[in-house]
Design a protein around this motif. Sequence first.
Motif, PDB file in Angstrom:
ATOM      1  N   PHE A 555       0.848  -1.191   0.000  1.00 33.18           N
ATOM      2  CA  PHE A 555       0.000   0.000   0.000  1.00 33.18           C
ATOM      3  C   PHE A 555       0.883   1.240   0.000  1.00 33.18           C
ATOM      4  N   SER A 556       0.575   2.195  -0.863  1.00 31.17           N
ATOM      5  CA  SER A 556       1.334   3.447  -0.906  1.00 31.17           C
ATOM      6  C   SER A 556       0.420   4.546  -1.418  1.00 31.17           C
ATOM      7  N   SER A 557      -0.154   5.331  -0.513  1.00 28.61           N
ATOM      8  CA  SER A 557      -1.097   6.370  -0.922  1.00 28.61           C
ATOM      9  C   SER A 557      -0.411   7.562  -1.568  1.00 28.61           C
ATOM     10  N   GLU A 558       0.912   7.689  -1.393  1.00 26.82           N
ATOM     11  CA  GLU A 558       1.694   8.729  -2.054  1.00 26.82           C
ATOM     12  C   GLU A 558       2.718   8.059  -2.973  1.00 26.82           C
ATOM     13  N   TRP A 559       3.261   8.837  -3.901  1.00 27.49           N
ATOM     14  CA  TRP A 559       4.293   8.295  -4.765  1.00 27.49           C
ATOM     15  C   TRP A 559       5.505   7.892  -3.933  1.00 27.49           C
ATOM     16  N   SER A 560       5.953   6.644  -4.110  1.00 24.60           N
ATOM     17  CA  SER A 560       7.103   6.118  -3.381  1.00 24.60           C
ATOM     18  C   SER A 560       8.070   5.471  -4.363  1.00 24.60           C
ATOM     19  N   LEU A 561       9.317   5.321  -3.924  1.00 26.83           N
ATOM     20  CA  LEU A 561      10.328   4.654  -4.742  1.00 26.83           C
ATOM     21  C   LEU A 561      10.341   3.159  -4.451  1.00 26.83           C
ATOM     22  N   ILE A 562      10.254   2.345  -5.486  1.00 25.76           N
ATOM     23  CA  ILE A 562      10.518   0.917  -5.352  1.00 25.76           C
ATOM     24  C   ILE A 562      11.918   0.653  -5.913  1.00 25.76           C
ATOM     25  N   ILE A 563      12.753   0.028  -5.082  1.00 16.93           N
ATOM     26  CA  ILE A 563      14.142  -0.234  -5.456  1.00 16.93           C
ATOM     27  C   ILE A 563      14.355  -1.742  -5.487  1.00 16.93           C
ATOM     28  N   PHE A 564      14.770  -2.252  -6.595  1.00 15.60           N
ATOM     29  CA  PHE A 564      14.991  -3.690  -6.751  1.00 15.60           C
ATOM     30  C   PHE A 564      16.453  -3.998  -6.392  1.00 15.60           C
ATOM     31  N   ASP A 565      16.688  -4.141  -5.090  1.00 12.84           N
ATOM     32  CA  ASP A 565      18.051  -4.237  -4.592  1.00 12.84           C
ATOM     33  C   ASP A 565      18.321  -5.498  -3.766  1.00 12.84           C
ATOM     34  N   SER A 566      17.445  -6.489  -3.868  1.00 14.16           N
ATOM     35  CA  SER A 566      17.686  -7.716  -3.111  1.00 14.16           C
ATOM     36  C   SER A 566      18.893  -8.462  -3.682  1.00 14.16           C
ATOM     37  N   PRO A 567      19.782  -8.960  -2.819  1.00 19.21           N
ATOM     38  CA  PRO A 567      20.945  -9.719  -3.314  1.00 19.21           C
ATOM     39  C   PRO A 567      20.556 -11.019  -3.998  1.00 19.21           C
ATOM     40  N   ARG A 568      19.327 -11.455  -3.853  1.00 21.54           N
ATOM     41  CA  ARG A 568      18.873 -12.690  -4.479  1.00 21.54           C
ATOM     42  C   ARG A 568      18.468 -12.487  -5.938  1.00 21.54           C
ATOM     43  N   LEU A 569      18.407 -11.234  -6.371  1.00 21.40           N
ATOM     44  CA  LEU A 569      17.956 -10.962  -7.732  1.00 21.40           C
ATOM     45  C   LEU A 569      19.105 -11.071  -8.726  1.00 21.40           C
ATOM     46  N   PRO A 570      18.804 -11.465  -9.973  1.00 15.66           N
ATOM     47  CA  PRO A 570      19.838 -11.510 -11.017  1.00 15.66           C
ATOM     48  C   PRO A 570      20.152 -10.102 -11.521  1.00 15.66           C
ATOM     49  N   ALA A 571      21.079 -10.022 -12.465  1.00 15.55           N
ATOM     50  CA  ALA A 571      21.485  -8.724 -13.000  1.00 15.55           C
ATOM     51  C   ALA A 571      20.361  -8.071 -13.798  1.00 15.55           C
ATOM     52  N   GLU A 572      19.615  -8.864 -14.556  1.00 14.78           N
ATOM     53  CA  GLU A 572      18.493  -8.349 -15.327  1.00 14.78           C
ATOM     54  C   GLU A 572      17.305  -9.287 -15.162  1.00 14.78           C
ATOM     55  N   PHE A 573      16.115  -8.719 -15.165  1.00 14.79           N
ATOM     56  CA  PHE A 573      14.916  -9.535 -14.971  1.00 14.79           C
ATOM     57  C   PHE A 573      13.707  -8.701 -15.375  1.00 14.79           C
ATOM     58  N   GLU A 574      12.540  -9.303 -15.280  1.00 13.74           N
ATOM     59  CA  GLU A 574      11.296  -8.602 -15.586  1.00 13.74           C
ATOM     60  C   GLU A 574      10.437  -8.504 -14.330  1.00 13.74           C
ATOM     61  N   VAL A 575       9.685  -7.408 -14.254  1.00 12.04           N
ATOM     62  CA  VAL A 575       8.746  -7.194 -13.146  1.00 12.04           C
ATOM     63  C   VAL A 575       7.358  -7.014 -13.735  1.00 12.04           C
ATOM     64  N   VAL A 576       6.402  -7.764 -13.196  1.00 10.84           N
ATOM     65  CA  VAL A 576       5.012  -7.669 -13.649  1.00 10.84           C
ATOM     66  C   VAL A 576       4.188  -7.028 -12.531  1.00 10.84           C
ATOM     67  N   PHE A 577       3.574  -5.887 -12.821  1.00 12.12           N
ATOM     68  CA  PHE A 577       2.667  -5.232 -11.888  1.00 12.12           C
ATOM     69  C   PHE A 577       1.245  -5.640 -12.278  1.00 12.12           C
ATOM     70  N   ILE A 578       0.536  -6.259 -11.353  1.00 13.15           N
ATOM     71  CA  ILE A 578      -0.774  -6.837 -11.639  1.00 13.15           C
ATOM     72  C   ILE A 578      -1.854  -6.102 -10.843  1.00 13.15           C
ATOM     73  N   ASP A 579      -2.966  -5.833 -11.485  1.00 13.66           N
ATOM     74  CA  ASP A 579      -4.135  -5.283 -10.798  1.00 13.66           C
ATOM     75  C   ASP A 579      -5.359  -6.070 -11.244  1.00 13.66           C
ATOM     76  N   ALA A 580      -5.877  -6.915 -10.330  1.00 12.97           N
ATOM     77  CA  ALA A 580      -7.099  -7.668 -10.600  1.00 12.97           C
ATOM     78  C   ALA A 580      -8.241  -7.188  -9.709  1.00 12.97           C
ATOM     79  N   GLY A 581      -8.012  -6.110  -8.983  1.00 18.38           N
ATOM     80  CA  GLY A 581      -9.045  -5.591  -8.088  1.00 18.38           C
ATOM     81  C   GLY A 581     -10.051  -4.736  -8.812  1.00 18.38           C
ATOM     82  N   THR A 582     -11.315  -4.963  -8.538  1.00 26.06           N
ATOM     83  CA  THR A 582     -12.388  -4.215  -9.216  1.00 26.06           C
ATOM     84  C   THR A 582     -13.221  -3.392  -8.246  1.00 26.06           C
ATOM     85  N   GLY A 583     -12.802  -3.331  -6.985  1.00 26.46           N
ATOM     86  CA  GLY A 583     -13.570  -2.598  -5.995  1.00 26.46           C
ATOM     87  C   GLY A 583     -13.171  -1.138  -5.909  1.00 26.46           C
ATOM     88  N   TRP A 584     -13.882  -0.429  -5.057  1.00 28.34           N
ATOM     89  CA  TRP A 584     -13.620   0.992  -4.843  1.00 28.34           C
ATOM     90  C   TRP A 584     -12.190   1.194  -4.354  1.00 28.34           C
TER      91      TRP A 584
END
Length: 598
Positions: A555-584
């Motif tokens: 949850f982030s009601s204001e603009w926030s920075l998402i930083i992909f900095d986990s040591p478990r991540l590879p050098a390059e990858f894809e991120v999928v942002f999903i929205d299946a919510g249909t409510g208010w």
Amino acid sequence: MANLSKDKLLLIFFALFVFNAKFFLITQYGNATPYWDQWNAEAELLYKPYLEGNLSWSSLLAPHNEHRIFTTRILALGLLELNGSWNPLLQMVVNAGIHVVALGLIIILLLRVIGRQHLPLLLAFAALLFSVPYAWENTLAGFQSQFYFVLIFGVLCLWLLITAAPLSLKWWAGMLAGLLAFLSLASGLFAVVAALCVMLFQYALGVRRNYFQLLGVLLLSIFVYFAFPLTPVIEHHAALKAHSLDQFIQALEQVLTWPVESSRLLGGLLYLPALIFGIMMMVQRPPVTDKRWFLLAVVVWCVGQCVSLAYGRAIVPTSSRYLDLVAIGLLINFAIVLLFVGMIEGKGRYLARLLGLGWVVIVVTGLAGMYSAIEAQLVNKQALSRIQESHVRAYVCDGGAQHLQNKPFLHIPYWDPKGLQQLLDDEAIRKILPGNIYIGNSDTPIALDGAPFCPPGKLVNSYSIQSWSGETSAITVGSTDVRADSWRGSDYLMSQLNGLRIIGSLVASENDTGYVVVRVRWGDRLLYRTGPRVNKQAILVGAGGVGEFYADAPFSSEWSLIIFDSPRLPAEFEVVFIDAGTGWGEWSAIGLKQVKSE
């Protein structure tokens, strides 16, 4: 039940109704994670010295902001002893019970003035008025019992000082109640001030003009004289106060016309019964034994509370936490309406009933108009509480400072990340932490979201989220890195940020769904934002990643920075942002660096 009178049954049903409404709110939106002032006012300054044997009476009577919350501190220590650990949810439930007791006491004393025949109508109005969660901040915070203690001791103070003979045993008990009201909340002093005003009024009108009355006035004046300087002045709260007569008047108008926001003309009618009643008392000058003097004192008390809010909190005079006090004024005015209806004889009574019904309609309409705003506030509170819980639990689990540092506003439950870290590291405090954030006090090693309490060696999140300073240079993911976009919308405000491209799931309404795929490199940063409700929204990190690389959207009601900095991540990858919510309120959006070659 068979031996209980009808009046007692009605009071019991009223108490259960209001308590259940508050209990439902706690079960739906409450969270055991301590919040804001609780960390320093309870953990640091109360529980720690108590557990270490260093707590003194001066600490119990010490200021907290502008207040001296002695009664709240005593209650907190009692619950800590009874429960064996710190549990804000338990505090919330107990506070709900104290509030119901306060309302019951006020109603019983009002009935002694207006007549027991008005009990059903008074209870029906009070049940409606106090079951609406406009004061949710007090209900959902374990630290707010002072607002309910000031009601109990304030009304007792007024009843005993006004209905008892000056300097009698009951009168001195009223002085003690006034002291406890002052030691609950700074505005508790207004109970003694209101009693002083009415006793002066009685003396000036010749209703009771004797040496005992004069001595009583003198003693109350001495009380106020010495108590007022004991109210602390907080420098950083100066901005909240009224700085001009116009600002004060506007703030007072907001308080006196609450909950009517659509029409100040209609709102101005809410205190009209009290005004007419005050004029009537001046004209009639009833004998000192007439209990309507108590009702007049309560009116003065309520107006004093409103004046205090208008001056001391002119910026936010009708903030949720103050509304439990403001609402009492409506209850008192309704009691006066019932008194007038009972006093008027003949055909005039029908007109009085019609006018009284119109007054009630104004109040009910105002409360109904607040529903959508209250719902949004509750959803926002629930989402933030879960975020705060997850960050504090993560820190307690592995001691990583990154769980507390550089978080968006209100994403941790205290204003000072380093201060919170020190408190969580304190051995005495850690032992009493609520079970939802400290596994040592948890009945189950499962967190609220169903995940292991402290998952050893597992990636909690494949990214971190931080507050955004507004610098566009912080964004490293470009608009050309979007591989697929079925959102094709924006955020709710249709934000236009220089140098950035906004992509969101909201096209026409919150019913819109979809996903966006972005190519990301390790350490990349992008903007992220959600609506006030997060449901069926997720972030999938890594090609085909599931399990530890899949997480519900934060949850982030204001603009926030998402930083992909986990040591478990590879050098390059894809991120999928999903929205299946249909409510208010269920929408998501990201912000990317605008690339000219796009």
